[in-house]
Design an enzyme around this catalytic site. Structure first.
Site, PDB file in Angstrom:
ATOM      1  N   HIS A  52      -7.084 -17.419  -2.419  1.00 32.94           N
ATOM      2  CA  HIS A  52      -8.492 -17.455  -2.806  1.00 32.94           C
ATOM      3  C   HIS A  52      -8.993 -18.897  -2.782  1.00 32.94           C
ATOM      4  O   HIS A  52      -8.207 -19.853  -2.776  1.00 32.94           O
ATOM      5  CB  HIS A  52      -8.675 -16.841  -4.184  1.00 32.94           C
ATOM      6  CG  HIS A  52      -8.482 -15.358  -4.200  1.00 32.94           C
ATOM      7  ND1 HIS A  52      -8.702 -14.582  -5.316  1.00 32.94           N
ATOM      8  CD2 HIS A  52      -8.084 -14.505  -3.218  1.00 32.94           C
ATOM      9  CE1 HIS A  52      -8.447 -13.308  -5.023  1.00 32.94           C
ATOM     10  NE2 HIS A  52      -8.072 -13.245  -3.760  1.00 32.94           N
ATOM     11  N   GLU A  54     -10.352 -20.867  -4.971  1.00 27.70           N
ATOM     12  CA  GLU A  54      -9.925 -21.729  -6.071  1.00 27.70           C
ATOM     13  C   GLU A  54      -8.521 -22.278  -5.839  1.00 27.70           C
ATOM     14  O   GLU A  54      -8.233 -23.453  -6.110  1.00 27.70           O
ATOM     15  CB  GLU A  54      -9.937 -20.963  -7.408  1.00 27.70           C
ATOM     16  CG  GLU A  54     -11.249 -20.282  -7.725  1.00 27.70           C
ATOM     17  CD  GLU A  54     -11.285 -18.822  -7.296  1.00 27.70           C
ATOM     18  OE1 GLU A  54     -11.605 -17.983  -8.141  1.00 27.70           O
ATOM     19  OE2 GLU A  54     -10.968 -18.555  -6.113  1.00 27.70           O
ATOM     20  N   CYS A  77     -10.665 -14.452 -10.491  1.00 27.48           N
ATOM     21  CA  CYS A  77     -10.049 -13.167 -10.834  1.00 27.48           C
ATOM     22  C   CYS A  77      -8.947 -13.339 -11.874  1.00 27.48           C
ATOM     23  O   CYS A  77      -8.288 -14.377 -11.954  1.00 27.48           O
ATOM     24  CB  CYS A  77      -9.492 -12.494  -9.585  1.00 27.48           C
ATOM     25  SG  CYS A  77      -8.156 -13.405  -8.793  1.00 27.48           S
ATOM     26  N   CYS A  86      -6.213 -15.860 -10.186  1.00 24.48           N
ATOM     27  CA  CYS A  86      -6.624 -17.253 -10.028  1.00 24.48           C
ATOM     28  C   CYS A  86      -6.726 -17.972 -11.378  1.00 24.48           C
ATOM     29  O   CYS A  86      -6.504 -19.179 -11.457  1.00 24.48           O
ATOM     30  CB  CYS A  86      -7.970 -17.329  -9.313  1.00 24.48           C
ATOM     31  SG  CYS A  86      -7.874 -16.870  -7.558  1.00 24.48           S
ATOM     32  N   SER A 170     -32.903   2.513  29.846  1.00 25.81           N
ATOM     33  CA  SER A 170     -33.104   1.651  28.685  1.00 25.81           C
ATOM     34  C   SER A 170     -32.712   0.197  28.932  1.00 25.81           C
ATOM     35  O   SER A 170     -32.758  -0.615  28.003  1.00 25.81           O
ATOM     36  CB  SER A 170     -32.275   2.189  27.506  1.00 25.81           C
ATOM     37  OG  SER A 170     -30.887   2.190  27.830  1.00 25.81           O
ATOM     38  N   ARG A 186     -22.773  -8.926  15.722  1.00 24.89           N
ATOM     39  CA  ARG A 186     -21.634  -8.029  15.567  1.00 24.89           C
ATOM     40  C   ARG A 186     -20.446  -8.679  14.864  1.00 24.89           C
ATOM     41  O   ARG A 186     -19.691  -8.018  14.173  1.00 24.89           O
ATOM     42  CB  ARG A 186     -21.193  -7.499  16.942  1.00 24.89           C
ATOM     43  CG  ARG A 186     -22.185  -6.551  17.568  1.00 24.89           C
ATOM     44  CD  ARG A 186     -21.744  -6.150  18.969  1.00 24.89           C
ATOM     45  NE  ARG A 186     -22.651  -5.159  19.562  1.00 24.89           N
ATOM     46  CZ  ARG A 186     -22.565  -4.725  20.797  1.00 24.89           C
ATOM     47  NH1 ARG A 186     -21.614  -5.205  21.603  1.00 24.89           N
ATOM     48  NH2 ARG A 186     -23.421  -3.826  21.262  1.00 24.89           N
ATOM     49  N   THR A 198     -25.731   7.897  22.550  1.00 22.43           N
ATOM     50  CA  THR A 198     -25.712   6.535  23.082  1.00 22.43           C
ATOM     51  C   THR A 198     -24.505   6.337  23.986  1.00 22.43           C
ATOM     52  O   THR A 198     -24.593   5.681  25.036  1.00 22.43           O
ATOM     53  CB  THR A 198     -25.683   5.521  21.924  1.00 22.43           C
ATOM     54  OG1 THR A 198     -26.881   5.658  21.152  1.00 22.43           O
ATOM     55  CG2 THR A 198     -25.585   4.092  22.437  1.00 22.43           C
ATOM     56  N   GLU A 294     -26.300   0.781  15.789  1.00 18.22           N
ATOM     57  CA  GLU A 294     -27.033   0.366  16.979  1.00 18.22           C
ATOM     58  C   GLU A 294     -27.669   1.543  17.729  1.00 18.22           C
ATOM     59  O   GLU A 294     -27.995   1.412  18.906  1.00 18.22           O
ATOM     60  CB  GLU A 294     -26.108  -0.429  17.906  1.00 18.22           C
ATOM     61  CG  GLU A 294     -25.615  -1.732  17.283  1.00 18.22           C
ATOM     62  CD  GLU A 294     -25.012  -2.682  18.285  1.00 18.22           C
ATOM     63  OE1 GLU A 294     -24.883  -2.315  19.460  1.00 18.22           O
ATOM     64  OE2 GLU A 294     -24.656  -3.809  17.888  1.00 18.22           O
TER      65      GLU A 294
END
Length: 369
Positions: A52, A54, A77, A86, A170, A186, A198, A294
């Site tokens: 983490h 920290e 945490c 932590c 399209s 993305r 799609t 999308e």
């Protein structure tokens, strides 16, 4: 006037953002060790399972941490997860003061990390740049609070709301600058989602620009119409196909072929289609915390009908396509009255070459599901 604490917290927030799109299902966190108004060390959380923020900062500070102040964007945490608590390392380091940007929304830790630090004589102050930090970790906050992914709908449409002509052409409605920005988006998401139409119409690869890290590709396909030769199976990134369950012993050849290349995720049915809320709960259980949707128009419309959208990105090209049978960007059931229309808040408008990008958050006064 910016306070000293806000100044250092802003720097910690910028550190956290270096890992944007890489920490799922964990939050973005940055930390600084400061002594006599001088930064001793820096750290940020790079990805789930690694140290983490920290811990990174304290390890770099070593013995210099004694008597110093620790700035951290999120409450440290106090429980065991993928790593040790932590707070134990902070107490052991000799840090005299901890400045916390915002509380951890996780019930396992909410307020408990701060309480433990104070019980060991460490001074703790909370609440600096809190609104900015909440926006930075909006994905994590929703995932922890609701057990659902953060859903962003991205649409590229003409001025009259069309995403394809009546002949399903399209490519391309928006210009290259908009498309490039869309592809860069993305990398910030755990997954990209489209409806099966799609896939059948455009046959996209759904890949991000960063080849080292590809988001998962999710296809909502109630009838399992996706071809095993579709472009989504090319390149990197795992593929998940959400579909309705089959009866016992009804394994089809199509299902068998697809199962070799993708994870077939069976989802409860709603009105003959995939139950989207059930789907998102199952995806959250797989630690998919954010999804960029999308298209197409049917899926997007259903998401709005079920009040499942958190944010929208509408790229609008100054073109008129017209046609009764041209494909619209938002279909579904829709609303019966104008006063039921879905409203946006925190709206921004920006120019993308000749196109415009409207970005905003969906206002959810109550569920419309």
């Amino acid at each position: 006037m910016t306070s000293r604490h806000e100044y250092f917290m802003h720097l910690a927030m910028q550190l956290a953002l270096k890992a944007k799109g890489k920490t799922s299902p964990n939050p973005l966190v940055g930390a600084l060790v400061v002594k006599n108004n001088r930064i001793i060390s820096r750290g940020y959380h790079k990805k789930a399972g690694t140290a983490h923020a920290e811990i990174v900062a304290l390890n770099r500070a070593k013995e210099k941490a004694k008597g110093a102040t620790l700035y951290v964007t999120l409450e440290p945490c106090c429980h065991y997860g993928r790593t040790a608590p932590c707070v134990d390392a902070i107490i052991k380091s000799g840090i005299k003061e901890v400045i916390v940007g915002m509380l951890d929304p996780n019930p396992r830790n909410l307020g408990k990390g701060i309480k433990r630090l104070r019980s060991h004589g460490i001074e703790v102050k909370v609440g600096f740049l809190e609104e900015q930090l909440k926006k930075m970790n909006e994905v994590f906050i929703k995932y922890i609070a609701q057990g659902l992914p953060f859903i962003v709908v991205k649409v590229a449409q003409s001025l009259d709301g069309k995403i394809a002509t009546y002949r399903s052409d399209s490519q391309w409605i928006t210009e290259e600058r908009s498309r490039g920005y869309s592809h860069r988006l993305r990398r910030d998401f755990a997954a990209i989602m489209v409806g099966v139409n799609t896939i059948l119409r455009d046959n996209p690869r759904l890949e991000g620009l960063d080849s080292s890290r590809q988001p998962a590709k999710i296809v909502v396909d109630s009838q399992l119409s996706t071809s095993s030769a579709a472009n989504i199976f090319k390149g990197n990134g795992k593929v998940i196909i959400a579909t309705l369950p089959t009866g016992k012993g009804q394994e089809t050849e199509s299902r068998y072929l697809l199962s070799k290349q993708a994870r077939i995720l069976e989802v409860r049915e709603k009105n003959g289609q995939v139950n989207l809320r059930d789907l998102f709960k199952k995806l959250a259980a797989l630690e998919i915390t954010s999804i960029l949707v999308e298209g197409g128009g049917s899926l997007v419309g259903s998401l709005f009908d079920e009040a499942l959208v958190d944010k929208v990105l509408f790229f609008i090209a100054p073109k008129i396509i017209g046609g009764r049978n041209a494909v619209s960007s938002v279909m579904g059931k829709g609303v019966a009255r104008i006063d039921e229309a879905i409203k946006l808040e925190r709206i921004s408008l920006r120019r993308m070459g000749e196109d415009f990008l409207i970005e905003g958050y969906v206002r959810h006064p109550c569920s419309r599901a």
